[in-house]
Design an enzyme around this catalytic site. Structure first.
Site, PDB file in Angstrom:
ATOM      1  N   TYR A  12      14.658  -1.007  -3.245  1.00  0.00           N
ATOM      2  CA  TYR A  12      13.942  -2.001  -2.430  1.00  0.00           C
ATOM      3  C   TYR A  12      14.254  -3.438  -2.873  1.00  0.00           C
ATOM      4  N   ASP A  32      23.726   2.796  -8.736  1.00  0.00           N
ATOM      5  CA  ASP A  32      22.449   3.420  -8.382  1.00  0.00           C
ATOM      6  C   ASP A  32      22.685   4.924  -8.298  1.00  0.00           C
ATOM      7  N   LEU A  34      20.723   6.844  -6.654  1.00  0.00           N
ATOM      8  CA  LEU A  34      20.110   7.209  -5.371  1.00  0.00           C
ATOM      9  C   LEU A  34      18.933   8.168  -5.549  1.00  0.00           C
ATOM     10  N   SER A  35      18.302   8.130  -6.734  1.00  0.00           N
ATOM     11  CA  SER A  35      17.141   9.003  -6.953  1.00  0.00           C
ATOM     12  C   SER A  35      15.953   8.535  -6.113  1.00  0.00           C
ATOM     13  N   ASN A  36      15.941   7.258  -5.734  1.00  0.00           N
ATOM     14  CA  ASN A  36      14.838   6.769  -4.889  1.00  0.00           C
ATOM     15  C   ASN A  36      15.364   5.816  -3.815  1.00  0.00           C
ATOM     16  N   SER A 125       6.619  -6.525 -14.763  1.00  0.00           N
ATOM     17  CA  SER A 125       5.554  -6.352 -13.774  1.00  0.00           C
ATOM     18  C   SER A 125       4.280  -7.025 -14.249  1.00  0.00           C
ATOM     19  N   TYR A 150       3.862   4.380 -16.888  1.00  0.00           N
ATOM     20  CA  TYR A 150       4.784   3.449 -16.220  1.00  0.00           C
ATOM     21  C   TYR A 150       4.588   2.026 -16.758  1.00  0.00           C
ATOM     22  N   LYS A 154       7.093  -0.839 -19.156  1.00  0.00           N
ATOM     23  CA  LYS A 154       7.428  -2.255 -18.924  1.00  0.00           C
ATOM     24  C   LYS A 154       7.109  -3.084 -20.166  1.00  0.00           C
ATOM     25  N   TYR A 178       6.898  -9.342 -11.793  1.00  0.00           N
ATOM     26  CA  TYR A 178       6.619  -9.379 -10.357  1.00  0.00           C
ATOM     27  C   TYR A 178       5.151  -9.088 -10.107  1.00  0.00           C
ATOM     28  N   LEU A 201      -0.197  -0.258  -0.957  1.00  0.00           N
ATOM     29  CA  LEU A 201      -0.986  -0.642   0.212  1.00  0.00           C
ATOM     30  C   LEU A 201      -0.159  -0.867   1.482  1.00  0.00           C
ATOM     31  N   ARG A 232      -4.975  -9.197  -4.647  1.00  0.00           N
ATOM     32  CA  ARG A 232      -3.620  -9.161  -5.210  1.00  0.00           C
ATOM     33  C   ARG A 232      -2.840 -10.379  -4.743  1.00  0.00           C
TER      34      ARG A 232
HETATM   35  P1  NAD Z   1      13.109   1.307  -6.068  1.00  0.00           P
HETATM   36  O1  NAD Z   1      12.736   2.667  -6.495  1.00  0.00           O
HETATM   37  O2  NAD Z   1      13.181   1.009  -4.617  1.00  0.00           O
HETATM   38  O3  NAD Z   1      14.506   0.889  -6.720  1.00  0.00           O
HETATM   39  C1  NAD Z   1      14.924   1.373  -7.963  1.00  0.00           C
HETATM   40  C2  NAD Z   1      16.311   1.942  -7.778  1.00  0.00           C
HETATM   41  O4  NAD Z   1      16.793   2.404  -9.031  1.00  0.00           O
HETATM   42  C3  NAD Z   1      16.341   3.131  -6.827  1.00  0.00           C
HETATM   43  O5  NAD Z   1      17.335   2.903  -5.846  1.00  0.00           O
HETATM   44  C4  NAD Z   1      16.705   4.330  -7.714  1.00  0.00           C
HETATM   45  O6  NAD Z   1      17.501   5.257  -7.017  1.00  0.00           O
HETATM   46  C5  NAD Z   1      17.440   3.648  -8.840  1.00  0.00           C
HETATM   47  N1  NAD Z   1      17.407   4.298 -10.157  1.00  0.00           N
HETATM   48  C6  NAD Z   1      16.334   4.754 -10.841  1.00  0.00           C
HETATM   49  N2  NAD Z   1      16.720   5.196 -12.036  1.00  0.00           N
HETATM   50  C7  NAD Z   1      18.048   5.010 -12.127  1.00  0.00           C
HETATM   51  C8  NAD Z   1      19.022   5.253 -13.131  1.00  0.00           C
HETATM   52  N3  NAD Z   1      18.699   5.770 -14.323  1.00  0.00           N
HETATM   53  N4  NAD Z   1      20.310   4.915 -12.880  1.00  0.00           N
HETATM   54  C9  NAD Z   1      20.675   4.384 -11.682  1.00  0.00           C
HETATM   55  N5  NAD Z   1      19.801   4.135 -10.703  1.00  0.00           N
HETATM   56  C10 NAD Z   1      18.502   4.446 -10.935  1.00  0.00           C
HETATM   57  O7  NAD Z   1      12.089   0.294  -6.796  1.00  0.00           O
HETATM   58  P2  NAD Z   1      11.869  -1.257  -6.573  1.00  0.00           P
HETATM   59  O8  NAD Z   1      10.556  -1.443  -5.935  1.00  0.00           O
HETATM   60  O9  NAD Z   1      13.061  -1.874  -5.994  1.00  0.00           O
HETATM   61  O10 NAD Z   1      11.692  -1.717  -8.083  1.00  0.00           O
HETATM   62  C11 NAD Z   1      12.755  -2.254  -8.825  1.00  0.00           C
HETATM   63  C12 NAD Z   1      12.269  -2.601 -10.220  1.00  0.00           C
HETATM   64  O11 NAD Z   1      11.178  -3.505 -10.119  1.00  0.00           O
HETATM   65  C13 NAD Z   1      11.756  -1.399 -11.014  1.00  0.00           C
HETATM   66  O12 NAD Z   1      12.135  -1.599 -12.357  1.00  0.00           O
HETATM   67  C14 NAD Z   1      10.254  -1.507 -10.870  1.00  0.00           C
HETATM   68  O13 NAD Z   1       9.599  -0.919 -11.939  1.00  0.00           O
HETATM   69  C15 NAD Z   1      10.076  -3.009 -10.866  1.00  0.00           C
HETATM   70  N6  NAD Z   1       8.842  -3.438 -10.217  1.00  0.00           N
HETATM   71  C16 NAD Z   1       8.584  -3.045  -8.933  1.00  0.00           C
HETATM   72  C17 NAD Z   1       7.400  -3.455  -8.326  1.00  0.00           C
HETATM   73  C18 NAD Z   1       7.054  -2.988  -6.941  1.00  0.00           C
HETATM   74  O14 NAD Z   1       5.875  -3.036  -6.584  1.00  0.00           O
HETATM   75  N7  NAD Z   1       8.007  -2.561  -6.126  1.00  0.00           N
HETATM   76  C19 NAD Z   1       6.508  -4.298  -9.011  1.00  0.00           C
HETATM   77  C20 NAD Z   1       6.823  -4.695 -10.310  1.00  0.00           C
HETATM   78  C21 NAD Z   1       8.001  -4.267 -10.906  1.00  0.00           C
HETATM   79  C1  WQD Z   2      -2.921  -2.864  -3.884  1.00  0.00           C
HETATM   80  C2  WQD Z   2      -4.380  -2.861  -3.490  1.00  0.00           C
HETATM   81  C3  WQD Z   2      -5.570  -0.821  -3.971  1.00  0.00           C
HETATM   82  C4  WQD Z   2      -3.460   1.758  -1.175  1.00  0.00           C
HETATM   83  C5  WQD Z   2       0.900  -1.273  -8.159  1.00  0.00           C
HETATM   84  C6  WQD Z   2       1.296  -0.840  -9.541  1.00  0.00           C
HETATM   85  C7  WQD Z   2       1.723  -2.001 -10.363  1.00  0.00           C
HETATM   86  C8  WQD Z   2       2.804  -2.811  -9.667  1.00  0.00           C
HETATM   87  C9  WQD Z   2       2.394  -3.165  -8.276  1.00  0.00           C
HETATM   88  C10 WQD Z   2       4.986  -2.082 -10.354  1.00  0.00           C
HETATM   89  C11 WQD Z   2      -5.289  -2.218  -4.536  1.00  0.00           C
HETATM   90  C12 WQD Z   2      -5.501  -1.072  -2.496  1.00  0.00           C
HETATM   91  C13 WQD Z   2      -3.867   0.654  -1.903  1.00  0.00           C
HETATM   92  C14 WQD Z   2      -4.361   2.328  -0.228  1.00  0.00           C
HETATM   93  C15 WQD Z   2      -5.986   0.639  -0.789  1.00  0.00           C
HETATM   94  N1  WQD Z   2       4.024  -2.085  -9.533  1.00  0.00           N
HETATM   95  N2  WQD Z   2      -5.102   0.107  -1.715  1.00  0.00           N
HETATM   96  N3  WQD Z   2      -5.585   1.735  -0.084  1.00  0.00           N
HETATM   97  O1  WQD Z   2      -2.482  -1.537  -7.478  1.00  0.00           O
HETATM   98  O2  WQD Z   2      -1.576  -3.840  -7.294  1.00  0.00           O
HETATM   99  O3  WQD Z   2      -0.208  -2.124  -8.288  1.00  0.00           O
HETATM  100  O4  WQD Z   2       1.987  -1.990  -7.573  1.00  0.00           O
HETATM  101  O5  WQD Z   2       5.076  -2.607 -11.428  1.00  0.00           O
HETATM  102  O6  WQD Z   2       2.175  -1.519 -11.572  1.00  0.00           O
HETATM  103  O7  WQD Z   2       0.180  -0.212 -10.139  1.00  0.00           O
HETATM  104  O8  WQD Z   2      -0.645  -2.088  -5.811  1.00  0.00           O
HETATM  105  O9  WQD Z   2      -0.170  -1.469  -3.503  1.00  0.00           O
HETATM  106  O10 WQD Z   2      -1.104   0.296  -5.068  1.00  0.00           O
HETATM  107  O11 WQD Z   2      -2.571  -1.552  -4.299  1.00  0.00           O
HETATM  108  O12 WQD Z   2      -7.093   0.147  -0.604  1.00  0.00           O
HETATM  109  O13 WQD Z   2      -4.073   3.320   0.414  1.00  0.00           O
HETATM  110  O14 WQD Z   2      -4.530  -2.061  -2.303  1.00  0.00           O
HETATM  111  O15 WQD Z   2      -6.824  -0.337  -4.342  1.00  0.00           O
HETATM  112  O16 WQD Z   2      -6.474  -2.925  -4.580  1.00  0.00           O
HETATM  113  P1  WQD Z   2      -1.331  -2.382  -7.241  1.00  0.00           P
HETATM  114  P2  WQD Z   2      -1.052  -1.120  -4.636  1.00  0.00           P
END
Ligand code: NAD
Ligand code: WQD
Length: 335
Positions: A12, A32, A34-36, A125, A150, A154, A178, A201, A232
């Site tokens: 993403y 990548d 492609l696990s997700n 994060s 998780y 981080k 983030y 959400l 948030r």
């Molecule tokens: P995502 O799952 O969409 O992207 C992660 C990608 O990494 C995926 O395409 C997956 O296939 C790939 N991947 C996982 N393990 C791998 C490995 N060992 N080797 C090669 N590829 C691998 O997730 P995202 O939302 O894009 O998140 C990216 C980063 O940001 C992650 O580190 C996540 O923890 C961090 N992050 C995400 C959020 C969020 O809410 N999306 C918030 C804070 C931090």
């Molecule tokens: C947002 C708000 C829920 C779903 C997660 C990870 C965090 C970080 C960001 C990676 C909350 C509410 C949600 C639903 C709801 N990721 N909600 N109904 O909790 O901020 O954090 O993503 O690092 O580590 O924990 O995000 O999108 O899950 O929730 O009411 O069906 O939406 O309670 O208040 P969150 P979220």
């Protein structure tokens, strides 16, 4: 042209960052497993950027693959997105998370040292803050014990990076914390692809509006917030992508053994109910929802203080909550 390895670049945030890197004159190289994510993202990236990006399918802990990539592209920097990110799953399968999230970082760092690759941007994060006592959270706000394996990965990854920089390994690192990334590329060619039932959400909102889910449950409306639902800091994924470009450019001007951390959020908090109402209004669709129980472990309210990233990286968000929710819906409609 500077070649930047993007681990998890089909995911993403990585895919949107690839677009912004091309725009800024970098050449992204994607690894990548492609696990997700889906291989189709690569075609979409080509449609958006007009360039066929180098792509390697595999695990970024695979040293022989990394060496092969280096032989073919002399990369100068890495953005390390690759990780597992499902908070709930990490509680039931902690080792899966420690294994992937820690080992992939260690492998990348070892690779950087051996090839004298200087620059690293790491995906951290806001989860490292837990429920902060004071809002908004600055980068100096103390981190707290993680609520999930998780979240702990981080924290540990940040600590590994600090220790490595302290050891004078000759690298330059920025950890970006983030807040809540939402939205999709304005062309709706790439976006978030949650596998199974979304835990976050906004994907749940868009799937409910699309009729894939029957009803969204708002997890609690009796918190101490303006309308009782949680708060948030929702940030458009394109703004987040841009922060990576700014971070990389900034790193290039620093001396060796540099480490810093930046919040990436808008600086505004919105409640869950505000998100729902705004989504319905900008997209002119209804979302079937009910008020349910609080979700265990939820942070009540959090939003970022963005003064540091504003002043040091000259980064400011360009997209509003309305833009984000419109782009999320446009993306959902293509799925
Ligand atoms: P995502 O799952 O969409 O992207 C992660 C990608 O990494 C995926 O395409 C997956 O296939 C790939 N991947 C996982 N393990 C791998 C490995 N060992 N080797 C090669 N590829 C691998 O997730 P995202 O939302 O894009 O998140 C990216 C980063 O940001 C992650 O580190 C996540 O923890 C961090 N992050 C995400 C959020 C969020 O809410 N999306 C918030 C804070 C931090
Ligand atoms: C947002 C708000 C829920 C779903 C997660 C990870 C965090 C970080 C960001 C990676 C909350 C509410 C949600 C639903 C709801 N990721 N909600 N109904 O909790 O901020 O954090 O993503 O690092 O580590 O924990 O995000 O999108 O899950 O929730 O009411 O069906 O939406 O309670 O208040 P969150 P979220």
């Amino acid at each position: 042209m500077k070649k930047i390895l993007i681990t998890g670049g089909a995911g993403y945030i990585g895919s949107h960052t690839a677009v912004e890197l091309v725009k800024a004159g970098f050449e992204p190289i994607i690894i990548d497993d492609l696990s997700n994510s889906d291989i189709q993202v690569l075609d979409r990236l080509e449609e958006i950027t007009g360039k066929k990006l180098a792509f390697y399918k595999g695990d970024c802990s695979d040293r022989s693959l990394l060496d092969q990539i280096y032989a073919e592209h002399q990369i100068t920097g890495i953005i390390h997105f690759a990780a597992f990110k499902a908070v709930g799953e990490s509680t039931s399968l902690p080792l899966k998370y420690y294994q992937n999230n820690l080992m992939s970082l260690l492998a990348i760092l070892d690779f950087m040292k051996s090839k004298d690759i200087k620059d690293l941007v790491f995906s951290s994060s806001c989860t490292v803050y837990g429920q902060p006592a004071q809002l908004p959270v600055t980068e100096e706000t103390p981190r707290q014990d993680a609520e999930s394996p998780y979240g702990n990965t981080k924290k540990i990854c940040e600590d590994i990076l600090v220790d490595l920089v302290k050891s004078k390994a000759g690298i330059r690192v920025i950890s970006l914390r983030y807040f809540n990334p939402i939205g999709a590329h304005p062309t709706a060619k790439i976006g978030e692809l949650p596998i199974g039932t979304p835990a976050n959400l906004v994907p749940f909102v868009t799937q409910t509006a699309a009729g894939i889910r029957e009803k969204l449950t708002v997890f609690g409306d009796d918190y101490d917030t303006v309308d009782g639902s949680c708060v948030r800091d929702f940030i458009h994924v394109m703004d987040l992508a841009d922060a990576h470009v700014k971070a990389l450019s900034f790193l290039g001007k620093q001396t060796d053994d540099f480490y810093d951390v930046f919040n990436v959020g808008t600086g505004n908090g919105n409640t869950v109910l505000e998100v729902l109402r705004t989504f319905e209004k900008v997209n002119d669709v209804k979302v079937n929802f009910e008020i349910g129980q609080r979700r265990q472990g939820d942070v009540v309210k959090i939003w970022a203080d963005t003064k540091k990233i504003n002043s040091v990286l000259n980064w400011y968000p360009n997209y509003s909550l309305e833009d984000s929710l419109r782009d999320s819906w446009n993306w959902q409609k293509t799925l």
